[in-house]
Design an enzyme around this catalytic site. Structure first.
Site, PDB file in Angstrom:
ATOM      1  N   LYS A  75       0.853  -1.187   0.000  1.00  0.00           N
ATOM      2  CA  LYS A  75       0.000   0.000   0.000  1.00  0.00           C
ATOM      3  C   LYS A  75       0.891   1.240   0.000  1.00  0.00           C
ATOM      4  CE  LYS A  75      -3.902   1.676   2.842  1.00  0.00           C
ATOM      5  NZ  LYS A  75      -4.779   1.289   3.970  1.00  0.00           N
ATOM      6  N   SER A 152      -9.650   1.469   2.902  1.00  0.00           N
ATOM      7  CA  SER A 152      -8.752   2.195   2.034  1.00  0.00           C
ATOM      8  C   SER A 152      -7.738   1.325   1.298  1.00  0.00           C
ATOM      9  CB  SER A 152      -7.991   3.235   2.855  1.00  0.00           C
ATOM     10  OG  SER A 152      -7.228   2.610   3.857  1.00  0.00           O
ATOM     11  N   SER A 176      -9.918  -0.973   7.010  1.00  0.00           N
ATOM     12  CA  SER A 176      -9.357  -0.836   5.663  1.00  0.00           C
ATOM     13  C   SER A 176      -8.686  -2.063   5.078  1.00  0.00           C
ATOM     14  CB  SER A 176      -8.358   0.315   5.634  1.00  0.00           C
ATOM     15  OG  SER A 176      -9.065   1.506   5.499  1.00  0.00           O
TER      16      SER A 176
HETATM   17  N1  GLN Z   1     -13.353   3.715   6.537  1.00  0.00           N
HETATM   18  C1  GLN Z   1     -12.520   4.044   7.640  1.00  0.00           C
HETATM   19  C2  GLN Z   1     -12.167   5.504   7.623  1.00  0.00           C
HETATM   20  O1  GLN Z   1     -12.433   6.152   6.653  1.00  0.00           O
HETATM   21  C3  GLN Z   1     -11.336   3.145   7.678  1.00  0.00           C
HETATM   22  C4  GLN Z   1     -10.059   3.668   7.219  1.00  0.00           C
HETATM   23  C5  GLN Z   1      -8.901   2.811   7.534  1.00  0.00           C
HETATM   24  O2  GLN Z   1      -9.032   1.749   8.141  1.00  0.00           O
HETATM   25  N2  GLN Z   1      -7.731   3.250   7.139  1.00  0.00           N
HETATM   26  O3  GLN Z   1     -11.623   6.002   8.572  1.00  0.00           O
END
Ligand code: GLN
Length: 489
Positions: A75, A152, A176
Site C-alpha cells: 500500500k 482504504s 481498511s
Molecule cells: N473507513 C474508515 C475511515 O475512513 C477506515 C479507514 C482505515 O481503516 N484506514 O476512517
C-alpha cells in the site's frame, strides 16, 4: 499464469527449481501491464528493482523461508528507501516524496527474500472506505469495474484478487483491510494493535492503526504474519509478546471450539444475503464440531460514532507535519509563513482529509474536549469490556464484514456520513484493539445487470489471539469453496 499461485504453491515450485523468482516477478509484471488500466490498483511500478532482486535470489538459490523469491505489492503508505511514497495525496505526490528509510514491515519481508514490485492505491492517507479519495482516482473492483474495490486498502485487495501479485500489504485503522478483502473475495487480517510494527508506515490515527496482510488464502496469511509480527524497538507500542507458530496451529481440530454469534450484528433492515452468509457460516462451524453460542456485545452501536470522534482527533494531530517546510508540496512566493502554510495545505490536501482535520481540531478544542474526545475514550473502554467478557464465554466471534456487497463508484459522493456507515461492523474491533479476519464467505445472487458479488465473513478473537482466528478461518476455508472463485478479467 504464475502470478495466480499462492505463496505455498510458488515456494514449492521455486524450491524444486520448476520456476525461477524472475519468472514469477515477470508474470506479475505482465499481469499488471495487461489489466491494471481497467483496475487502477497499482500506482507505482518498481519492476526493474524487483527483477534485479529476483535475479539475486535465483543466483543464490531460494532459501527455506516460504517468502524467499516471492513478489508482493505494498500500500502506498509503507516507506521504502528511495521509492516514491505519497499516501495517494497531492501533498506528497507533487514533489515526488522519497522516504530515506524502510518501514519495519517491508524490511522484515526483504530480509526473508520477498520483493516489493510496486505501490497500491489507497484513499488519501487511508481516509475512506472506497479508495475514491485517492489523488490517483478510484480503484475498480475486479468482479465488476463499475463498483469500488473497497478501501482504504482497495488497491491491495484488488491487486491480490486480480492476481497482479502473490500477496499485498494493507493497513486497518477502521476496517481498511477487512472491507476491501470482503469486497474482492480475498483474505485479509487486522492484527491486534501492537502485534505488528507501525514504524515507517504513514500514520492516520496512531492509537488505531494496524499493519496486516492481504492474501489468497489463510495459510499464506499465516506465513506473512509470522514474518512481520513481533516486538520492534522502533515502535514502542509493539507488544513484547511471543509470536506463536501460526502455520502449525492451522490444522488443529475444531472440536469444542466455542463460536459466538453477537445479536447486535444482525440489525433490522440488513441485507438478507449478507445475513444468510453469516448464518450459513455458523452451520459450517457446527458441522466441523464447534459449538454455537448467542452472545451480546451491548455497546456495539456506539463504535462507529466513537471512531469518528477519535480518528479525526488523531488525524488532526498527525497531519500537522505536512506543512511543506521540509518536504512535500511547495508554493510560489508566499507572502509570509502563515500564507505558506495555508496555501500548501489548501492545495495539497483533498476534501476528506480537510474535513477530518476540522472535526478533530473541534473535538480536541478546550471547550469541547470533555464532551467529545474524553467521552469517546470512555465509551471505547466499555466496548473493550464487552469483548473481554464475551471472550470468557467463547473462543471466536463471527459477524458480517460489510452491510452490503461492493457499491457503485460514486454511490456515496457528497455524503460522507453514508461512507462512514460502511464501517459499522468494522469499528468495534478497532475500539477494542482485537484481531479480526475477513475471508470469502459467499456471493450475492446475480440480478439483471448486477453480477454475483463477493460477501465477506468476519472472524474475531481476543487480543493477541491471531492464532485461533487463523485456525478457525482455515477450517472454514477448507470446508468451503468461495476462496477458489476468481474474477473474469
Ligand atoms: N473507513 C474508515 C475511515 O475512513 C477506515 C479507514 C482505515 O481503516 N484506514 O476512517
Amino acid at each position: 499464469m504464475l502470478s495466480s499461485l499462492s505463496i505455498t504453491e510458488a515456494h514449492e515450485q521455486l524450491k524444486k527449481k520448476q520456476i525461477s523468482s524472475r519468472e514469477l516477478v515477470q508474470s506479475c509484471i505482465d499481469r499488471i501491464e495487461s489489466i491494471d488500466k481497467s483496475l487502477n490498483a497499482v500506482i507505482f511500478r518498481n519492476f526493474e528493482r524487483a527483477l534485479a532482486e529476483a535475479k539475486k535470489i535465483d543466483d543464490q538459490g531460494v532459501s527455506d523461508h516460504p517468502l524467499s523469491g516471492i513478489p508482493y505489492l505494498a500500500k502506498d503508505i509503507f516507506c521504502e528507501a528511495g521509492i516514491p511514497t505519497s499516501a495517494c495525496s497531492n501533498i506528497l505526490r507533487t514533489k515526488d516524496y522519497k522516504p530515506p528509510f524502510d518501514s519495519t514491515t517491508t524490511a522484515r519481508l526483504k530480509a526473508a527474500g520477498a520483493m516489493s514490485i510496486g505501490k497500491t492505491n489507497t484513499d488519501e492517507f487511508t481516509m475512506g472506505a472506497s479508495t475514491e479519495t485517492s489523488c490517483y482516482g478510484p480503484t475498480r473492483n475486479p468482479w465488476d469495474i463499475t463498483r469500488v474495490a473497497g478501501g482504504s486498502s482497495g488497491g491491495s485487495a484488488a491487486g491480490v484478487a486480480a492476481d497482479e501479485c502473490l500477496f499485498a500489504l494493507g493497513t486497518d485503522t477502521g476496517g481498511s483491510i477487512r472491507q476491501p478483502a470482503g469486497f474482492c473475495n480475498v483474505t485479509g487480517l487486522r492484527t491486534t494493535y501492537g502485534r505488528t510494527s507501525r514504524y515507517g508506515v504513514m500514520s492516520m490515527a496512531s492509537s488505531l492503526d494496524t499493519i496486516g496482510p492481504i492474501a489468497k488464502n489463510i495459510e499464506d496469511l499465516a506465513i506473512i504474519l509470522q514474518t512481520i509480527a513481533g516486538k520492534d524497538p522502533l515502535d514502542g507500542t509493539t507488544g513484547d509478546i511471543p509470536v506463536p507458530d501460526y502455520r502449525a496451529s492451522l490444522k488443529k481440530d475444531m472440536k469444542g471450539m466455542r463460536v459466538g454469534i453477537p445479536k447486535e450484528y444482525f440489525i433490522e433492515g440488513m441485507n438478507a444475503e449478507v445475513e444468510e452468509a453469516v448464518r450459513s457460516a455458523a452451520k459450517v462451524f457446527q458441522n466441523l464440531g464447534a459449538t454455537l453460542h448467542d452472545i451480546s456485545l451491548p455497546h456495539t452501536k456506539y463504535a462507529t460514532p466513537c471512531y469518528y470522534v477519535l480518528c479525526p482527533s488523531e488525524v488532526s494531530s498527525n497531519m500537522a507535519r505536512y506543512d511543506g517546510i521540509r518536504f512535500g508540496h511547495q508554493i510560489e512566493n508566499p507572502k509570509d509563513l502563515l500564507d505558506h502554510y495555508i496555501r500548501v495545505r489548501s492545495e495539497g490536501f483533498g476534501s476528506e482529509v480537510k474535513r477530518r482535520i476540522m472535526i478533530g481540531t473541534y473535538a480536541l478544542s478546550a471547550g469541547y474536549y470533555d464532551a467529545y474526545y474524553r467521552q469517546a475514550q470512555r465509551v471505547r473502554t466499555l466496548i473493550l469490556q464487552d469483548c473481554t467478557e464475551a471472550f470468557q464465554k467463547v473462543d471466536v466471534i463471527i459477524a458480517p464484514v460489510s452491510p452490503t456487497p461492493a457499491f457503485k463508484v460514486g454511490a456515496h459522493e457528497g455524503d460522507p456520513v453514508a461512507m462512514y456507515l460502511e464501517d459499522i461492523f468494522l469499528d468495534p474491533q478497532v475500539m477494542a484493539g482485537i484481531p479480526a479476519l475477513s475471508l470469502p464467505g459467499g456471493f450475492s445472487r446475480p440480478q439483471a445487470g448486477v453480477p454475483a458479488l463477493p460477501i465477506g465473513l468476519q472472524i474475531m478473537g481476543a487480543q493477541w489471539g491471531e492464532e485461533i482466528v487463523l485456525h478457525a478461518g482455515y477450517a472454514y476455508e477448507q470446508a468451503t469453496e468461495w476462496h477458489k472463485k476468481k474474477p473474469r478479467l
